[in-house]
Design a protein around this motif. Structure first.
Motif, PDB file in Angstrom:
ATOM      1  N   LYS A 162       8.175 -10.538  23.827  1.00  0.00           N
ATOM      2  CA  LYS A 162       8.373 -10.944  25.220  1.00  0.00           C
ATOM      3  C   LYS A 162       9.088 -12.278  25.236  1.00  0.00           C
ATOM      4  O   LYS A 162       8.797 -13.155  24.436  1.00  0.00           O
ATOM      5  CB  LYS A 162       7.033 -11.065  25.944  1.00  0.00           C
ATOM      6  N   GLU A 163      10.005 -12.403  26.163  1.00  0.00           N
ATOM      7  CA  GLU A 163      10.713 -13.661  26.345  1.00  0.00           C
ATOM      8  C   GLU A 163      10.724 -13.964  27.835  1.00  0.00           C
ATOM      9  O   GLU A 163      11.052 -13.108  28.653  1.00  0.00           O
ATOM     10  CB  GLU A 163      12.136 -13.547  25.798  1.00  0.00           C
ATOM     11  N   GLU A 164      10.335 -15.176  28.162  1.00  0.00           N
ATOM     12  CA  GLU A 164      10.246 -15.574  29.558  1.00  0.00           C
ATOM     13  C   GLU A 164      11.000 -16.890  29.733  1.00  0.00           C
ATOM     14  O   GLU A 164      10.886 -17.794  28.915  1.00  0.00           O
ATOM     15  CB  GLU A 164       8.770 -15.757  29.936  1.00  0.00           C
ATOM     16  N   GLU A 165      11.771 -16.976  30.799  1.00  0.00           N
ATOM     17  CA  GLU A 165      12.500 -18.209  31.074  1.00  0.00           C
ATOM     18  C   GLU A 165      12.471 -18.480  32.576  1.00  0.00           C
ATOM     19  O   GLU A 165      12.716 -17.587  33.383  1.00  0.00           O
ATOM     20  CB  GLU A 165      13.950 -18.093  30.596  1.00  0.00           C
ATOM     21  N   ARG A 166      12.112 -19.730  32.909  1.00  0.00           N
ATOM     22  CA  ARG A 166      12.130 -20.167  34.310  1.00  0.00           C
ATOM     23  C   ARG A 166      12.903 -21.468  34.390  1.00  0.00           C
ATOM     24  O   ARG A 166      12.658 -22.385  33.608  1.00  0.00           O
ATOM     25  CB  ARG A 166      10.714 -20.411  34.833  1.00  0.00           C
ATOM     26  N   LYS A 167      13.794 -21.519  35.326  1.00  0.00           N
ATOM     27  CA  LYS A 167      14.535 -22.756  35.564  1.00  0.00           C
ATOM     28  C   LYS A 167      14.054 -23.317  36.892  1.00  0.00           C
ATOM     29  O   LYS A 167      14.145 -22.658  37.917  1.00  0.00           O
ATOM     30  CB  LYS A 167      16.034 -22.489  35.603  1.00  0.00           C
ATOM     31  N   GLU A 168      13.542 -24.509  36.803  1.00  0.00           N
ATOM     32  CA  GLU A 168      13.075 -25.175  38.014  1.00  0.00           C
ATOM     33  C   GLU A 168      13.688 -26.565  38.060  1.00  0.00           C
ATOM     34  O   GLU A 168      14.317 -27.019  37.101  1.00  0.00           O
ATOM     35  CB  GLU A 168      11.545 -25.216  38.041  1.00  0.00           C
ATOM     36  N   LYS A 169      13.457 -27.205  39.135  1.00  0.00           N
ATOM     37  CA  LYS A 169      14.034 -28.520  39.379  1.00  0.00           C
ATOM     38  C   LYS A 169      13.718 -29.497  38.235  1.00  0.00           C
ATOM     39  O   LYS A 169      12.578 -29.861  38.007  1.00  0.00           O
ATOM     40  CB  LYS A 169      13.471 -29.058  40.689  1.00  0.00           C
ATOM     41  N   GLY A 170      14.745 -29.836  37.479  1.00  0.00           N
ATOM     42  CA  GLY A 170      14.592 -30.845  36.453  1.00  0.00           C
ATOM     43  C   GLY A 170      14.203 -30.345  35.070  1.00  0.00           C
ATOM     44  O   GLY A 170      14.187 -31.114  34.120  1.00  0.00           O
ATOM     45  N   TYR A 171      13.849 -29.070  34.892  1.00  0.00           N
ATOM     46  CA  TYR A 171      13.483 -28.595  33.558  1.00  0.00           C
ATOM     47  C   TYR A 171      13.682 -27.087  33.441  1.00  0.00           C
ATOM     48  O   TYR A 171      13.799 -26.369  34.428  1.00  0.00           O
ATOM     49  CB  TYR A 171      12.043 -28.965  33.202  1.00  0.00           C
TER      50      TYR A 171
END
Length: 150
Positions: A89-98
């Motif tokens: 499993k690979e999970e990626e989240r892009k949020e404000k600043g990181y």
């Protein structure tokens, strides 16, 4: 005629059960136990399996959380059950600043000798909530006969 490798696999399973009983958890396997006799990598986990034998069938229940049923492979012969699975499993989240990124992978493998001969062609498997259940009908259903003591 049984292959000598089958005898060694049964011996290995007996020794692994002995170590599990003594240490309370699976230990490194002593002998090659892969499908073709190769050593299993240390990252393989052995699922805990319960075996129940009734008059008509053998039922195996294995704890294998976090898998999709499509990733589970079952090999069954008249006297041996092999279960293997892999998950990635690979999970990626892009949020404000990181950026949050996580990768997980795992592999399961377990081979056990069955207590009675079974019919592999009529076995059924189901997977729900991390539990794999395999129902294997026996090939020889023997009736019990009471004998009176004289």
């Amino acid at each position: 005629m049984a292959d000598i490798r089958d005898d060694f696999r049964r011996f290995e399973e007996m020794m692994n059960r002995m170590f599990e009983d003594f240490w309370g958890r699976p230990r490194r396997q002593l002998l090659p136990s892969g499908e073709r006799g190769e050593m299993l990598p240390a990252e393989y986990r052995q699922p805990f399996i319960d075996i129940v034998e009734t008059d008509k069938e053998v039922i195996a229940t294995a704890e294998m959380p976090g898998l999709e049923k499509e990733n589970i492979k079952i090999n069954l012969t008249e006297d041996r059950l092999e279960i293997s699975a892999e998950t990635k499993k690979e999970e990626e989240r892009k949020e404000k600043g990181y950026v949050y990124r996580e990768r997980r992978s795992g592999s399961y493998y377990r081979a056990i000798a069955l207590p009675s001969p079974v019919d592999p062609n009529n076995a059924q498997a189901s997977y729900r909530n991390g539990i794999l259940e395999i129902k294997m009908p026996k090939t020889e259903v023997k009736e019990k006969k009471e004998i009176k003591v004289e």
